[in-house]
Design an enzyme around this catalytic site. Structure first.
Site, PDB file in Angstrom:
ATOM      1  N   GLY A  87       0.783  -1.219   0.000  1.00  0.00           N
ATOM      2  CA  GLY A  87       0.000   0.000   0.000  1.00  0.00           C
ATOM      3  C   GLY A  87       0.822   1.279   0.000  1.00  0.00           C
ATOM      4  O   GLY A  87       0.300   2.360  -0.281  1.00  0.00           O
ATOM      5  N   ASP A  88       2.091   1.166   0.317  1.00  0.00           N
ATOM      6  CA  ASP A  88       3.022   2.304   0.230  1.00  0.00           C
ATOM      7  C   ASP A  88       4.424   1.722   0.127  1.00  0.00           C
ATOM      8  O   ASP A  88       5.245   1.853   1.026  1.00  0.00           O
ATOM      9  CB  ASP A  88       2.906   3.215   1.442  1.00  0.00           C
ATOM     10  CG  ASP A  88       3.742   4.486   1.306  1.00  0.00           C
ATOM     11  OD1 ASP A  88       4.414   4.644   0.263  1.00  0.00           O
ATOM     12  OD2 ASP A  88       3.741   5.305   2.243  1.00  0.00           O
ATOM     13  N   ALA A  89       4.690   1.068  -1.010  1.00  0.00           N
ATOM     14  CA  ALA A  89       5.916   0.283  -1.171  1.00  0.00           C
ATOM     15  C   ALA A  89       7.110   1.147  -1.572  1.00  0.00           C
ATOM     16  O   ALA A  89       7.979   0.708  -2.324  1.00  0.00           O
ATOM     17  CB  ALA A  89       5.690  -0.822  -2.200  1.00  0.00           C
TER      18      ALA A  89
END
Length: 254
Positions: free
Chosen positions: A177-179
């Site tokens: 989701g926020d790589a």
């Protein structure tokens, strides 16, 4: 809109008044006006480091009104902890001024610390292998969290007119989701991923939702030219269409 880039602060920062009692409860000084800060999120949050009787802890703070959902992060970290090394949440709470999340430190160091920035040929493949491990390990079946296109378009900020026709799903996984690079911790020895942080966006989606952002962030942290290395280490061919789509979707809100 363009999502701003977070950063490591230059030194200690002021501790919000509402967070001082929490800091004291976990071993900090009773009037902790300032603490070392390890991360400042450009959306408005701060992560403080706390060393005391309970070992090393991190205290995340999100002022009221900013788009940082620490309650979701706490819930998702506790779910993912059954399969992967993620923060061990020991407290989450909220007050009128904002919300907080306290977790135990994980082994390893952020992939954007200076020695890793100086060694992208080691760090970039390690990041890719770490993301592949996350995608291969977290179970889609039974995952209660959604990060798919319809879910994100409903919450988008900005013009979504060019995003209504997404490409077909390549492979459905539980995405981070926020790589972005800072959210993976690497070990000191061989540069392998040993921890994953900042999981508020975790949910089921096409793996390219993560891959598009992960490869985008390489340029922010290591400079241009590392995308092919990352994708090869992950084990996938480039996909310009999906990459373009999911980067544009990211730009209207992760």
């Amino acid at each position: 809109m363009n999502i701003p880039i977070s950063q490591v602060p230059d030194g200690p920062l002021a501790v919000p008044v509402a967070l001082r009692e929490v800091v004291h409860r976990w071993g900090g000084p009773a009037e902790a006006a300032v603490l070392p800060a390890v991360w400042v999120n450009a959306l408005g949050g701060t992560t403080f480091a706390l060393d005391g009787a309970h070992g090393r802890l991190f205290c995340k703070w999100a002022p009221a009104g900013v788009a940082l959902d620490l309650a979701a992060e706490a819930t998702k970290a506790r779910w993912a902890a059954r399969w992967l090394p993620v923060p061990d949440v020991v407290e989450h709470g909220a007050a009128a001024e904002g919300s907080w999340l306290v977790s135990r430190a994980l082994p390893g160091r952020s992939a954007v610390e200076p020695d890793w920035i100086a060694r992208p040929a080691t760090a970039v493949p390690a990041l890719a292998r770490g993301l592949r491990r996350l995608h291969d390990t977290l179970p889609v079946a039974g995952c209660p969290f959604d990060w798919g296109v319809p879910y994100r378009l409903e919450r988008a900020v900005g013009d979504t007119g060019g995003l209504q026709d997404p490409p077909p799903v390549d492979r459905l996984v539980v995405c981070h989701g926020d790589a972005c690079c800072p959210n993976t911790l690497l070990d000191d020895a061989g540069g392998e991923a040993v921890g994953f942080v900042d999981l508020a966006g975790l949910g089921v989606a096409d793996r390219w939702a993560d891959l598009a952002v992960a490869t985008l962030s390489l340029g922010w942290n290591y400079g241009p030219g590392w995308e092919a290395t990352f994708l090869a280490a992950y084990g996938v061919d480039p996909d310009p269409v999906r990459t373009d789509y999911y980067r544009r979707l990211w730009d209207v809100g992760p």
